[in-house]
Write a protein that holds these residues in place. Structure first.
Motif, PDB file in Angstrom:
ATOM      1  N   LEU A  36       0.883  -1.287  -0.131  1.00 30.11           N
ATOM      2  CA  LEU A  36      -0.033  -0.020   0.140  1.00 30.11           C
ATOM      3  C   LEU A  36       0.890   1.326  -0.202  1.00 30.11           C
ATOM      4  CD1 LEU A  36      -2.944  -0.281  -0.015  1.00 30.11           C
ATOM      5  CD2 LEU A  36      -2.999   0.545   2.564  1.00 30.11           C
ATOM      6  N   LEU A  37       1.987   0.927   0.461  1.00 33.45           N
ATOM      7  CA  LEU A  37       3.066   2.145   0.351  1.00 33.45           C
ATOM      8  C   LEU A  37       3.412   2.716  -1.031  1.00 33.45           C
ATOM      9  CD1 LEU A  37       5.853   1.465   3.142  1.00 33.45           C
ATOM     10  CD2 LEU A  37       4.093   3.424   3.164  1.00 33.45           C
ATOM     11  N   LEU A  38       3.286   1.884  -1.951  1.00 32.30           N
ATOM     12  CA  LEU A  38       3.419   2.706  -3.249  1.00 32.30           C
ATOM     13  C   LEU A  38       2.263   3.257  -3.534  1.00 32.30           C
ATOM     14  CD1 LEU A  38       5.080   2.600  -5.943  1.00 32.30           C
ATOM     15  CD2 LEU A  38       3.991   0.326  -6.416  1.00 32.30           C
ATOM     16  N   ASP A  39       1.116   3.019  -3.276  1.00 30.64           N
ATOM     17  CA  ASP A  39      -0.070   3.679  -3.703  1.00 30.64           C
ATOM     18  C   ASP A  39      -0.307   5.156  -3.294  1.00 30.64           C
ATOM     19  OD1 ASP A  39      -2.474   3.938  -5.346  1.00 30.64           O
ATOM     20  OD2 ASP A  39      -3.483   3.760  -3.189  1.00 30.64           O
ATOM     21  N   HIS A  40       0.229   4.792  -1.689  1.00 30.39           N
ATOM     22  CA  HIS A  40       0.130   5.982  -0.742  1.00 30.39           C
ATOM     23  C   HIS A  40       1.361   7.105  -1.488  1.00 30.39           C
ATOM     24  CE1 HIS A  40       1.205   7.870   3.357  1.00 30.39           C
ATOM     25  NE2 HIS A  40       0.709   8.789   2.562  1.00 30.39           N
ATOM     26  N   LYS A  46       0.040  12.932  -6.394  1.00 35.38           N
ATOM     27  CA  LYS A  46      -1.230  13.317  -7.266  1.00 35.38           C
ATOM     28  C   LYS A  46      -1.659  14.611  -6.279  1.00 35.38           C
ATOM     29  CE  LYS A  46      -4.186  12.787 -10.393  1.00 35.38           C
ATOM     30  NZ  LYS A  46      -3.957  13.944 -10.972  1.00 35.38           N
ATOM     31  N   ALA A  47      -1.641  14.551  -5.062  1.00 38.16           N
ATOM     32  CA  ALA A  47      -2.372  15.730  -4.192  1.00 38.16           C
ATOM     33  C   ALA A  47      -1.488  17.036  -4.583  1.00 38.16           C
ATOM     34  CB  ALA A  47      -1.970  15.330  -2.533  1.00 38.16           C
ATOM     35  N   ALA A  48      -0.005  16.875  -4.697  1.00 43.05           N
ATOM     36  CA  ALA A  48       0.579  18.066  -4.959  1.00 43.05           C
ATOM     37  C   ALA A  48       0.446  18.458  -6.554  1.00 43.05           C
ATOM     38  CB  ALA A  48       2.185  17.636  -5.084  1.00 43.05           C
ATOM     39  N   SER A  49       0.031  17.475  -7.218  1.00 42.22           N
ATOM     40  CA  SER A  49      -0.356  17.751  -8.773  1.00 42.22           C
ATOM     41  C   SER A  49      -1.742  18.614  -8.733  1.00 42.22           C
ATOM     42  CB  SER A  49      -0.249  16.670  -9.499  1.00 42.22           C
ATOM     43  OG  SER A  49      -1.062  16.798 -10.789  1.00 42.22           O
ATOM     44  N   THR A  50      -2.622  17.969  -8.021  1.00 42.59           N
ATOM     45  CA  THR A  50      -4.013  18.558  -8.049  1.00 42.59           C
ATOM     46  C   THR A  50      -3.929  19.830  -7.587  1.00 42.59           C
ATOM     47  OG1 THR A  50      -4.956  16.555  -7.756  1.00 42.59           O
ATOM     48  CG2 THR A  50      -6.297  18.186  -7.128  1.00 42.59           C
ATOM     49  N   ARG A  97      -0.894   0.530 -11.337  1.00 40.78           N
ATOM     50  CA  ARG A  97      -2.137   1.148 -11.975  1.00 40.78           C
ATOM     51  C   ARG A  97      -3.001   1.783 -10.658  1.00 40.78           C
ATOM     52  NH1 ARG A  97      -5.565  -2.440 -15.918  1.00 40.78           N
ATOM     53  NH2 ARG A  97      -7.149  -1.243 -14.508  1.00 40.78           N
ATOM     54  N   PRO A  98      -3.293   2.905 -10.844  1.00 36.34           N
ATOM     55  CA  PRO A  98      -4.159   3.675  -9.814  1.00 36.34           C
ATOM     56  C   PRO A  98      -5.741   2.877  -9.797  1.00 36.34           C
ATOM     57  CG  PRO A  98      -4.192   5.071 -11.666  1.00 36.34           C
ATOM     58  CD  PRO A  98      -3.388   3.800 -11.985  1.00 36.34           C
ATOM     59  N   GLY A  99      -6.219   2.975  -8.648  1.00 35.88           N
ATOM     60  CA  GLY A  99      -7.605   2.344  -8.367  1.00 35.88           C
ATOM     61  C   GLY A  99      -8.594   3.153  -9.193  1.00 35.88           C
ATOM     62  N   ARG A 100      -9.849   2.739  -8.797  1.00 30.09           N
ATOM     63  CA  ARG A 100     -11.099   3.607  -9.265  1.00 30.09           C
ATOM     64  C   ARG A 100     -11.221   4.801  -8.585  1.00 30.09           C
ATOM     65  NH1 ARG A 100     -15.681  -0.325  -6.202  1.00 30.09           N
ATOM     66  NH2 ARG A 100     -15.204   0.610  -4.262  1.00 30.09           N
ATOM     67  N   TYR A 101     -10.996   5.006  -7.483  1.00 34.72           N
ATOM     68  CA  TYR A 101     -11.339   6.148  -6.579  1.00 34.72           C
ATOM     69  C   TYR A 101     -11.314   7.452  -7.290  1.00 34.72           C
ATOM     70  CZ  TYR A 101     -11.773   8.775  -2.306  1.00 34.72           C
ATOM     71  OH  TYR A 101     -12.043   9.945  -1.205  1.00 34.72           O
ATOM     72  N   ASP A 195     -14.096  -3.663  -3.772  1.00 32.61           N
ATOM     73  CA  ASP A 195     -13.131  -3.327  -4.820  1.00 32.61           C
ATOM     74  C   ASP A 195     -12.488  -4.471  -5.549  1.00 32.61           C
ATOM     75  OD1 ASP A 195     -11.883  -1.468  -6.581  1.00 32.61           O
ATOM     76  OD2 ASP A 195     -11.791   0.146  -4.893  1.00 32.61           O
ATOM     77  N   VAL A 196     -11.881  -4.255  -6.642  1.00 28.70           N
ATOM     78  CA  VAL A 196     -10.869  -5.128  -7.348  1.00 28.70           C
ATOM     79  C   VAL A 196      -9.389  -5.270  -7.132  1.00 28.70           C
ATOM     80  CG1 VAL A 196     -12.433  -5.341  -9.370  1.00 28.70           C
ATOM     81  CG2 VAL A 196     -10.522  -3.857  -9.474  1.00 28.70           C
ATOM     82  N   SER A 197      -9.125  -3.840  -6.495  1.00 25.21           N
ATOM     83  CA  SER A 197      -7.758  -3.990  -6.037  1.00 25.21           C
ATOM     84  C   SER A 197      -7.607  -3.237  -4.818  1.00 25.21           C
ATOM     85  CB  SER A 197      -6.581  -3.468  -7.228  1.00 25.21           C
ATOM     86  OG  SER A 197      -7.017  -2.285  -7.652  1.00 25.21           O
ATOM     87  N   LEU A 198      -6.763  -3.456  -3.712  1.00 21.01           N
ATOM     88  CA  LEU A 198      -6.563  -2.774  -2.518  1.00 21.01           C
ATOM     89  C   LEU A 198      -5.583  -1.490  -2.741  1.00 21.01           C
ATOM     90  CD1 LEU A 198      -7.090  -3.170   0.426  1.00 21.01           C
ATOM     91  CD2 LEU A 198      -4.689  -3.859   0.870  1.00 21.01           C
ATOM     92  N   ARG A 199      -6.307  -0.454  -2.556  1.00 21.28           N
ATOM     93  CA  ARG A 199      -5.614   0.939  -2.807  1.00 21.28           C
ATOM     94  C   ARG A 199      -5.570   1.708  -1.287  1.00 21.28           C
ATOM     95  NH1 ARG A 199      -3.602  -1.760  -6.022  1.00 21.28           N
ATOM     96  NH2 ARG A 199      -3.354  -1.197  -8.476  1.00 21.28           N
TER      97      ARG A 199
END
Ligand code: FE2
Ligand code: FE2
Length: 209
Positions: A36-40, A46-50, A97-101, A195-199
């Motif tokens: 999960l650290l990788l997605d984190h 992404k938060a910086a980019s937004t 790959r990012p999740g759906r959220y 969900d299909v993948s844990l993120r």
């Protein structure tokens, strides 16, 4: 929204989330935290980019630009902290790959201003609120150095939540509350249904048959 009238909304991260994170997600995340650290790390990037994208989209809003410049720097510092934690734990930085959220939340945003500005601010407030909720849930479940980092991040994301919500309120003093409830319903569905993948922002992964 579960019997609560809009007027009763309090403005804390937990109170704007329309469904709490499922215990099943917490159990899965507490087991799979290295992955999960990788997605984190990606979420912090992404938060910086937004934040930067909002600065580019609304350059005339000086107060927003200055506040989001600080947020973007802070999110990049979080990214660095997570990458250091990954190094310490031997987790590789790879493409994932990012999740759906975030993608599905973004898909619900209106495309024309001034609605788009309000939606972007509310989406960011909701993501920050969910992040703060999950950091609080995971902090006591993780190995000590990571638990301390997650507790620290919970405070930062709570501040970001308040900042984004404050700008949403001033952007649309009449409309923000009703729109928050609409987007919040989608957010809660994405964060809590199977969900299909844990993120970091996913629902729990359904057990394989
Ligand atoms: Fe962050
Ligand atoms: Fe944040």
């Amino acid at each position: 929204m579960s019997g609560r009238a809009a007027a009763d909304l309090e403005e804390s991260p937990a109170s704007i989330l329309q469904a709490p994170t499922a215990p099943a997600w917490v159990e899965q995340a507490a087991r799979a935290w290295p992955e999960l650290l990788l997605d984190h790390a990606n979420c912090e990037k992404k938060a910086a980019s937004t934040a930067l994208a909002l600065m580019f989209a609304y350059p005339q809003d000086r107060a927003l630009a200055l506040a989001l410049s600080r947020v973007a720097r802070e999110e990049l510092r979080h990214f660095e902290q997570v990458v250091r934690a990954m190094s310490a734990c031997g987790v590789e930085l790879t493409r994932q790959r990012p999740g759906r959220y975030a993608q599905q939340l973004r898909g619900a945003l209106r495309s024309a201003d001034p609605d788009r500005k309000l939606d972007l601010l509310l989406m960011s407030a909701l993501i920050e609120a969910r992040s703060a909720e999950r950091f609080a849930l995971l902090a006591p479940r993780l190995p000590a150095p990571l638990g301390a980092l997650y507790a620290q991040l919970m405070d930062a994301e709570s501040r970001h939540f308040a900042l984004y919500l404050g700008f949403a309120r001033s952007t649309a003093p009449q409309a923000w509350r009703a729109r928050l409830i609409e987007l919040g319903a989608l957010e809660a569905q994405l964060a809590t249904t199977a969900d299909v993948s844990l993120r970091f922002h996913s629902g729990p992964v359904a057990a394989e048959q």
